[in-house]
Design a protein around this motif. Structure first.
Motif, PDB file in Angstrom:
ATOM      1  N   ALA A  70       0.841  -1.201   0.000  1.00 39.84           N
ATOM      2  CA  ALA A  70       0.000   0.000   0.000  1.00 39.84           C
ATOM      3  C   ALA A  70       0.875   1.250   0.000  1.00 39.84           C
ATOM      4  O   ALA A  70       2.060   1.200   0.340  1.00 39.84           O
ATOM      5  CB  ALA A  70      -0.899  -0.007   1.234  1.00 39.84           C
ATOM      6  N   ASP A  71       0.269   2.368  -0.398  1.00 41.53           N
ATOM      7  CA  ASP A  71       0.945   3.670  -0.318  1.00 41.53           C
ATOM      8  C   ASP A  71       0.446   4.473   0.875  1.00 41.53           C
ATOM      9  O   ASP A  71       1.202   5.188   1.518  1.00 41.53           O
ATOM     10  CB  ASP A  71       0.672   4.485  -1.594  1.00 41.53           C
ATOM     11  N   LEU A  72      -0.839   4.341   1.146  1.00 45.20           N
ATOM     12  CA  LEU A  72      -1.482   5.156   2.174  1.00 45.20           C
ATOM     13  C   LEU A  72      -2.251   4.233   3.120  1.00 45.20           C
ATOM     14  O   LEU A  72      -3.019   3.383   2.671  1.00 45.20           O
ATOM     15  CB  LEU A  72      -2.449   6.140   1.486  1.00 45.20           C
ATOM     16  N   LEU A  73      -2.030   4.427   4.430  1.00 44.34           N
ATOM     17  CA  LEU A  73      -2.673   3.583   5.442  1.00 44.34           C
ATOM     18  C   LEU A  73      -3.533   4.442   6.351  1.00 44.34           C
ATOM     19  O   LEU A  73      -3.040   5.404   6.955  1.00 44.34           O
ATOM     20  CB  LEU A  73      -1.581   2.872   6.274  1.00 44.34           C
ATOM     21  N   CYS A  74      -4.830   4.110   6.460  1.00 38.79           N
ATOM     22  CA  CYS A  74      -5.720   4.806   7.394  1.00 38.79           C
ATOM     23  C   CYS A  74      -6.010   3.844   8.546  1.00 38.79           C
ATOM     24  O   CYS A  74      -6.413   2.701   8.315  1.00 38.79           O
ATOM     25  CB  CYS A  74      -7.030   5.187   6.717  1.00 38.79           C
ATOM     26  N   VAL A  75      -5.794   4.298   9.772  1.00 40.92           N
ATOM     27  CA  VAL A  75      -5.915   3.439  10.948  1.00 40.92           C
ATOM     28  C   VAL A  75      -7.054   3.935  11.845  1.00 40.92           C
ATOM     29  O   VAL A  75      -7.000   5.052  12.355  1.00 40.92           O
ATOM     30  CB  VAL A  75      -4.596   3.414  11.755  1.00 40.92           C
ATOM     31  N   ALA A  76      -8.066   3.085  12.043  1.00 41.76           N
ATOM     32  CA  ALA A  76      -9.256   3.481  12.818  1.00 41.76           C
ATOM     33  C   ALA A  76      -9.320   2.675  14.109  1.00 41.76           C
ATOM     34  O   ALA A  76     -10.108   1.726  14.230  1.00 41.76           O
ATOM     35  CB  ALA A  76     -10.510   3.268  11.971  1.00 41.76           C
ATOM     36  N   LEU A 111       6.625   0.549   9.078  1.00 39.43           N
ATOM     37  CA  LEU A 111       5.411   0.595   8.244  1.00 39.43           C
ATOM     38  C   LEU A 111       5.775   0.745   6.768  1.00 39.43           C
ATOM     39  O   LEU A 111       6.397   1.739   6.385  1.00 39.43           O
ATOM     40  CB  LEU A 111       4.496   1.750   8.677  1.00 39.43           C
ATOM     41  N   PRO A 112       5.362  -0.212   5.933  1.00 44.33           N
ATOM     42  CA  PRO A 112       5.750  -0.193   4.508  1.00 44.33           C
ATOM     43  C   PRO A 112       4.793   0.646   3.664  1.00 44.33           C
ATOM     44  O   PRO A 112       4.265   0.190   2.644  1.00 44.33           O
ATOM     45  CB  PRO A 112       5.677  -1.675   4.141  1.00 44.33           C
ATOM     46  N   VAL A 113       4.551   1.872   4.117  1.00 40.48           N
ATOM     47  CA  VAL A 113       3.662   2.800   3.388  1.00 40.48           C
ATOM     48  C   VAL A 113       4.300   4.190   3.437  1.00 40.48           C
ATOM     49  O   VAL A 113       5.166   4.453   4.271  1.00 40.48           O
ATOM     50  CB  VAL A 113       2.252   2.868   4.027  1.00 40.48           C
ATOM     51  N   ALA A 114       3.818   5.086   2.553  1.00 43.21           N
ATOM     52  CA  ALA A 114       4.357   6.454   2.545  1.00 43.21           C
ATOM     53  C   ALA A 114       3.777   7.287   3.679  1.00 43.21           C
ATOM     54  O   ALA A 114       4.465   8.088   4.309  1.00 43.21           O
ATOM     55  CB  ALA A 114       4.057   7.127   1.208  1.00 43.21           C
ATOM     56  N   VAL A 115       2.482   7.093   3.921  1.00 47.13           N
ATOM     57  CA  VAL A 115       1.785   7.907   4.920  1.00 47.13           C
ATOM     58  C   VAL A 115       0.836   7.017   5.711  1.00 47.13           C
ATOM     59  O   VAL A 115       0.132   6.172   5.132  1.00 47.13           O
ATOM     60  CB  VAL A 115       0.975   9.040   4.237  1.00 47.13           C
ATOM     61  N   ALA A 116       0.817   7.232   7.042  1.00 47.86           N
ATOM     62  CA  ALA A 116      -0.149   6.550   7.906  1.00 47.86           C
ATOM     63  C   ALA A 116      -0.887   7.607   8.719  1.00 47.86           C
ATOM     64  O   ALA A 116      -0.265   8.498   9.298  1.00 47.86           O
ATOM     65  CB  ALA A 116       0.552   5.556   8.832  1.00 47.86           C
ATOM     66  N   MET A 117      -2.193   7.483   8.749  1.00 45.10           N
ATOM     67  CA  MET A 117      -3.024   8.511   9.387  1.00 45.10           C
ATOM     68  C   MET A 117      -4.076   7.861  10.279  1.00 45.10           C
ATOM     69  O   MET A 117      -4.799   6.960   9.841  1.00 45.10           O
ATOM     70  CB  MET A 117      -3.703   9.335   8.276  1.00 45.10           C
ATOM     71  N   TRP A 147      -0.088   3.443  17.992  1.00 45.02           N
ATOM     72  CA  TRP A 147       0.171   2.267  17.144  1.00 45.02           C
ATOM     73  C   TRP A 147       1.051   2.671  15.949  1.00 45.02           C
ATOM     74  O   TRP A 147       2.055   2.013  15.641  1.00 45.02           O
ATOM     75  CB  TRP A 147      -1.156   1.672  16.665  1.00 45.02           C
ATOM     76  N   ILE A 148       0.648   3.761  15.282  1.00 47.87           N
ATOM     77  CA  ILE A 148       1.418   4.211  14.114  1.00 47.87           C
ATOM     78  C   ILE A 148       2.821   4.622  14.550  1.00 47.87           C
ATOM     79  O   ILE A 148       3.824   4.251  13.937  1.00 47.87           O
ATOM     80  CB  ILE A 148       0.701   5.386  13.410  1.00 47.87           C
ATOM     81  N   TRP A 149       2.903   5.377  15.618  1.00 47.35           N
ATOM     82  CA  TRP A 149       4.184   5.942  16.084  1.00 47.35           C
ATOM     83  C   TRP A 149       5.187   4.834  16.430  1.00 47.35           C
ATOM     84  O   TRP A 149       6.348   4.882  16.020  1.00 47.35           O
ATOM     85  CB  TRP A 149       3.916   6.844  17.289  1.00 47.35           C
ATOM     86  N   ARG A 150       4.719   3.812  17.183  1.00 46.86           N
ATOM     87  CA  ARG A 150       5.693   2.783  17.594  1.00 46.86           C
ATOM     88  C   ARG A 150       6.078   1.863  16.438  1.00 46.86           C
ATOM     89  O   ARG A 150       7.094   1.182  16.497  1.00 46.86           O
ATOM     90  CB  ARG A 150       5.215   2.007  18.821  1.00 46.86           C
TER      91      ARG A 150
END
Ligand code: UDP
Length: 269
Positions: free
Chosen positions: A178-184, A201-207, A193-196
């Motif tokens: 993936a390029d973009l990860l959205c975490v709910a 993370l094999p994506v460009a952006v995680a939000m 979760w994203i920070w640690r």
């Protein structure tokens, strides 16, 4: 941030003159269009690097985040180290105005996702939807694909923010490309979760996107546009989900702390 800064690397965009500290939490004073351009630029640059560039974290900050960050140093650090922090929540926009460094507009995860999905469909970027109750990410993906033909969903998975699930989720993400990860997973769990996992993370952006999938899938009804424009989305949500009253006490508390401490040394990031 200037347009050049919006298009710069995440580390260069941090702490720019277009940021303001709200009770120790950095808010980037960007328009939604600039936020979208920034995210798209991170995807384009990472692809151009052969996927070698690290993941950039995007945080949609509301007053509850700021109040949590005041008592949770890890959460505060995660937000302040993020590549981009946008003001979700009318309370945060109000605070930036009160502090004399106004953010141009409110930017929510629920609005960013479709706008990003449209850009992903146009450029062939791949979107992964992680979190929410089982089936909700899939329903969100189905609606986005119907709205934006050609959109590539790299994957959907409910999973959980439990560290015990981390390895399995990361393996899924590696396979998904993936390029973009959205975490709910709701705040602060999704940001932590994203920070640690940021370096892996094999994506460009995680939000982190909170309850956005619940709205975008149609499982929950979002406040009408008129309520949103009046800055009353929180009231609509409280009416439909009264159990939120205790969490929402953070709003008046936040306003009082901004008024009494926002301009003092406590506002230092
Ligand atoms: N959630 C989840 N796993 C958890 C906790 C929460 O998938 O362990 C999901 C939940 O189903 C919802 C989202 O995280 O879709 C959080 O929504 P909430 O409305 O609480 O977030 P907010 O929009 O208020 O930040």
């Amino acid at each position: 941030m200037s347009v050049e800064q919006v298009e710069s690397t995440p580390s260069q965009s941090r702490g720019s003159p277009r940021s303001v500290s709200v009770l120790g939490v950095r808010i980037d004073r960007v328009t939604q269009e600039e936020a979208l351009t920034f995210i798209e630029e991170q995807i384009r640059r990472r692809r151009a690097s052969g996927n070698r560039l690290p993941c950039s974290q995007v945080v949609t900050v509301n007053p509850e985040f700021v109040m949590e960050a005041r008592r949770n140093p890890a959460f505060r650090q995660a937000i302040n180290e993020a590549a981009l922090n946008v003001p979700d929540g009318i309370g945060v926009v109000w605070a930036t105005r009160y502090l004399g460094q106004p953010a141009p507009e409110r930017i929510t995860g629920t609005d960013l996702i479709p706008a990003l999905a449209e850009r992903c469909a146009a450029h062939g970027y791949r979107l992964y939807l992680l979190g929410a109750a089982p089936g909700v990410a899939e329903a969100t993906a189905a609606r986005l694909c119907a709205r934006f033909p050609g959109l590539q969903i790299a994957g959907t998975y409910a999973g959980s923010p439990d560290p015990a699930d981390e390895e399995a989720i990361l393996q899924r993400l590696v396979a998904a490309q993936a390029d973009l990860l959205c975490v709910a997973y709701g705040a602060p769990a999704q940001e932590l979760w994203i920070w640690r996992n940021l370096s892996r993370l094999p994506v460009a952006v995680a939000m982190g996107v909170g309850g956005a999938f619940d709205f975008l899938s149609g499982r929950k009804k979002r406040a009408p546009r008129a309520w949103q424009r009046l800055g009353l989305e929180w009231l609509y949500r409280l009416y439909h989900e009264p159990w939120r009253w205790r969490r929402m006490l953070a709003l008046p508390h936040f306003a009082l702390v901004v008024i009494f401490k926002g301009r003092g040394r406590h506002s230092e990031a």
